[in-house]
Design a protein around this motif. Structure first.
Motif, PDB file in Angstrom:
ATOM      1  N   LEU A 196      -1.487  -2.384  -4.059  1.00 30.68           N
ATOM      2  CA  LEU A 196      -2.771  -1.683  -3.513  1.00 30.68           C
ATOM      3  C   LEU A 196      -2.314  -0.372  -3.381  1.00 30.68           C
ATOM      4  O   LEU A 196      -2.677   0.161  -2.601  1.00 30.68           O
ATOM      5  CB  LEU A 196      -2.973  -2.462  -2.113  1.00 30.68           C
ATOM      6  CG  LEU A 196      -3.533  -3.818  -2.389  1.00 30.68           C
ATOM      7  CD1 LEU A 196      -3.772  -4.533  -0.820  1.00 30.68           C
ATOM      8  CD2 LEU A 196      -4.828  -3.969  -3.171  1.00 30.68           C
ATOM      9  N   THR A 236       0.906  -1.195  -0.007  1.00 32.40           N
ATOM     10  CA  THR A 236      -0.058  -0.036  -0.126  1.00 32.40           C
ATOM     11  C   THR A 236       0.918   1.235   0.216  1.00 32.40           C
ATOM     12  O   THR A 236       2.261   1.095  -0.238  1.00 32.40           O
ATOM     13  CB  THR A 236      -0.927  -0.059   1.365  1.00 32.40           C
ATOM     14  OG1 THR A 236      -0.139   0.200   2.303  1.00 32.40           O
ATOM     15  CG2 THR A 236      -1.728  -1.310   1.372  1.00 32.40           C
ATOM     16  N   CYS A 237       0.264   2.411   0.200  1.00 26.59           N
ATOM     17  CA  CYS A 237       1.045   3.607   0.390  1.00 26.59           C
ATOM     18  C   CYS A 237       2.166   3.610   1.286  1.00 26.59           C
ATOM     19  O   CYS A 237       3.452   4.194   0.923  1.00 26.59           O
ATOM     20  CB  CYS A 237       0.085   4.818   0.804  1.00 26.59           C
ATOM     21  SG  CYS A 237      -1.356   5.075  -0.336  1.00 26.59           S
ATOM     22  N   TRP A 297       0.123  15.546  -1.359  1.00 27.63           N
ATOM     23  CA  TRP A 297      -0.683  14.483  -1.288  1.00 27.63           C
ATOM     24  C   TRP A 297      -0.404  13.652   0.107  1.00 27.63           C
ATOM     25  O   TRP A 297       0.809  13.563   0.575  1.00 27.63           O
ATOM     26  CB  TRP A 297      -0.448  13.514  -2.455  1.00 27.63           C
ATOM     27  CG  TRP A 297      -0.902  14.034  -3.652  1.00 27.63           C
ATOM     28  CD1 TRP A 297      -0.104  14.926  -4.574  1.00 27.63           C
ATOM     29  CD2 TRP A 297      -2.255  13.896  -4.254  1.00 27.63           C
ATOM     30  NE1 TRP A 297      -0.938  15.234  -5.696  1.00 27.63           N
ATOM     31  CE2 TRP A 297      -2.139  14.477  -5.544  1.00 27.63           C
ATOM     32  CE3 TRP A 297      -3.459  13.185  -3.914  1.00 27.63           C
ATOM     33  CZ2 TRP A 297      -3.224  14.593  -6.193  1.00 27.63           C
ATOM     34  CZ3 TRP A 297      -4.348  13.156  -4.671  1.00 27.63           C
ATOM     35  CH2 TRP A 297      -4.404  14.034  -5.908  1.00 27.63           C
ATOM     36  N   GLN A 324      -2.408  -1.210 -10.863  1.00 28.20           N
ATOM     37  CA  GLN A 324      -2.931  -1.228  -9.745  1.00 28.20           C
ATOM     38  C   GLN A 324      -4.306  -1.932  -9.556  1.00 28.20           C
ATOM     39  O   GLN A 324      -5.219  -1.648  -9.879  1.00 28.20           O
ATOM     40  CB  GLN A 324      -2.913   0.090  -8.923  1.00 28.20           C
ATOM     41  CG  GLN A 324      -1.369   0.629  -8.845  1.00 28.20           C
ATOM     42  CD  GLN A 324      -0.301  -0.296  -8.447  1.00 28.20           C
ATOM     43  OE1 GLN A 324      -0.531  -0.605  -7.334  1.00 28.20           O
ATOM     44  NE2 GLN A 324       0.895  -0.485  -9.102  1.00 28.20           N
ATOM     45  N   CYS A 354      -4.008   7.487   1.955  1.00 33.43           N
ATOM     46  CA  CYS A 354      -3.751   6.573   1.003  1.00 33.43           C
ATOM     47  C   CYS A 354      -5.583   6.437   0.537  1.00 33.43           C
ATOM     48  O   CYS A 354      -6.231   6.889   1.094  1.00 33.43           O
ATOM     49  CB  CYS A 354      -3.780   5.181   1.628  1.00 33.43           C
ATOM     50  SG  CYS A 354      -1.806   4.882   1.836  1.00 33.43           S
ATOM     51  N   ARG A 409      -2.084   3.301  -3.594  1.00 36.45           N
ATOM     52  CA  ARG A 409      -2.995   4.781  -4.287  1.00 36.45           C
ATOM     53  C   ARG A 409      -2.245   5.929  -4.181  1.00 36.45           C
ATOM     54  O   ARG A 409      -1.063   5.943  -4.696  1.00 36.45           O
ATOM     55  CB  ARG A 409      -4.226   4.948  -3.025  1.00 36.45           C
ATOM     56  CG  ARG A 409      -5.113   3.631  -2.963  1.00 36.45           C
ATOM     57  CD  ARG A 409      -5.892   4.053  -2.106  1.00 36.45           C
ATOM     58  NE  ARG A 409      -7.063   2.764  -2.049  1.00 36.45           N
ATOM     59  CZ  ARG A 409      -8.261   3.266  -2.678  1.00 36.45           C
ATOM     60  NH1 ARG A 409      -8.727   4.647  -2.973  1.00 36.45           N
ATOM     61  NH2 ARG A 409      -9.405   2.535  -2.824  1.00 36.45           N
ATOM     62  N   HIS A 410      -3.041   7.099  -4.340  1.00 35.02           N
ATOM     63  CA  HIS A 410      -2.231   8.356  -4.996  1.00 35.02           C
ATOM     64  C   HIS A 410      -1.026   8.820  -4.128  1.00 35.02           C
ATOM     65  O   HIS A 410      -0.049   8.936  -4.686  1.00 35.02           O
ATOM     66  CB  HIS A 410      -3.248   9.605  -4.623  1.00 35.02           C
ATOM     67  CG  HIS A 410      -4.302   9.446  -5.931  1.00 35.02           C
ATOM     68  ND1 HIS A 410      -5.599   9.042  -5.777  1.00 35.02           N
ATOM     69  CD2 HIS A 410      -4.106   9.687  -7.127  1.00 35.02           C
ATOM     70  CE1 HIS A 410      -6.296   9.364  -6.715  1.00 35.02           C
ATOM     71  NE2 HIS A 410      -5.564   9.554  -7.857  1.00 35.02           N
ATOM     72  N   SER A 429      -6.264  -1.320  -7.013  1.00 34.38           N
ATOM     73  CA  SER A 429      -7.401  -0.191  -6.436  1.00 34.38           C
ATOM     74  C   SER A 429      -7.299   0.777  -7.408  1.00 34.38           C
ATOM     75  O   SER A 429      -8.299   1.235  -7.316  1.00 34.38           O
ATOM     76  CB  SER A 429      -6.938   0.045  -5.107  1.00 34.38           C
ATOM     77  OG  SER A 429      -5.726   0.701  -4.901  1.00 34.38           O
ATOM     78  N   MET A 430      -6.273   1.086  -8.305  1.00 37.84           N
ATOM     79  CA  MET A 430      -6.733   2.338  -9.184  1.00 37.84           C
ATOM     80  C   MET A 430      -5.561   2.045 -10.192  1.00 37.84           C
ATOM     81  O   MET A 430      -4.520   1.336 -10.033  1.00 37.84           O
ATOM     82  CB  MET A 430      -6.328   3.456  -8.426  1.00 37.84           C
ATOM     83  CG  MET A 430      -4.959   3.731  -7.789  1.00 37.84           C
ATOM     84  SD  MET A 430      -4.766   5.503  -7.122  1.00 37.84           S
ATOM     85  CE  MET A 430      -4.957   6.521  -8.570  1.00 37.84           C
ATOM     86  N   SER A 431      -5.373   2.590 -11.381  1.00 39.63           N
ATOM     87  CA  SER A 431      -4.561   2.633 -12.346  1.00 39.63           C
ATOM     88  C   SER A 431      -3.663   3.966 -12.511  1.00 39.63           C
ATOM     89  O   SER A 431      -4.444   4.924 -12.311  1.00 39.63           O
ATOM     90  CB  SER A 431      -5.036   2.382 -13.702  1.00 39.63           C
ATOM     91  OG  SER A 431      -4.070   2.490 -14.566  1.00 39.63           O
ATOM     92  N   VAL A 432      -2.520   3.839 -12.275  1.00 43.26           N
ATOM     93  CA  VAL A 432      -1.661   5.070 -12.087  1.00 43.26           C
ATOM     94  C   VAL A 432      -0.848   5.278 -13.185  1.00 43.26           C
ATOM     95  O   VAL A 432       0.063   4.606 -13.506  1.00 43.26           O
ATOM     96  CB  VAL A 432      -0.707   5.173 -10.787  1.00 43.26           C
ATOM     97  CG1 VAL A 432      -0.045   6.224 -10.583  1.00 43.26           C
ATOM     98  CG2 VAL A 432      -1.628   4.745  -9.623  1.00 43.26           C
TER      99      VAL A 432
END
Length: 114
Positions: free
Chosen positions: A64, A38-39, A111, A95, A114, A66-67, A97-100
């Motif tokens: 997992l 994760t983050c 920023w 990812q 997470c 995130r931003h 949980s999201m595509s970066v």
């Protein structure tokens, strides 16, 4: 090349790896795809990357992150471009949980979380 893809690594493992990475002076590539980072894990790795003199590639696909974690890694990319004149390739697409997909070489600040 250090390939730890799919070994069920969590943030605790990434934090331990981040401590060890600067000692791996000949390491050019780290692949951590298909884990549970994760983050927090991404942030730990991002802080270690600038201290890895020959590291050229870090792959964190299908985790997992995130931003906040993605932007921490992008900031590490930017610092490398400033200090080495070259860019390490941070691969984050796919990812869970999201595509970066981020522009390379542009620092992102502000920023958190997470």
């Amino acid at each position: 090349v250090l390939d730890l893809s799919g070994v069920l690594m969590t943030d605790v493992g990434a934090e331990a790896l981040a401590v060890a990475l600067p000692r791996c002076r000949g390491l050019t590539s780290v692949v951590l795809d298909d884990n549970s980072l994760t983050c927090a894990g991404a942030g730990a790795l991002a802080s270690a990357v600038p201290h890895c003199p020959v590291l050229e590639r870090v792959s964190l696909r299908r985790n997992l992150i995130r931003h906040a974690g993605a932007f921490a890694l992008e900031e590490a990319n930017y610092l490398l471009s400033e200090t080495r004149g070259s860019m390490a390739l941070m691969e984050l697409s796919g990812q869970r949980s999201m595509s970066v997909n981020m522009p390379v070489g542009v620092p992102h600040q502000g920023w958190s979380g997470c």
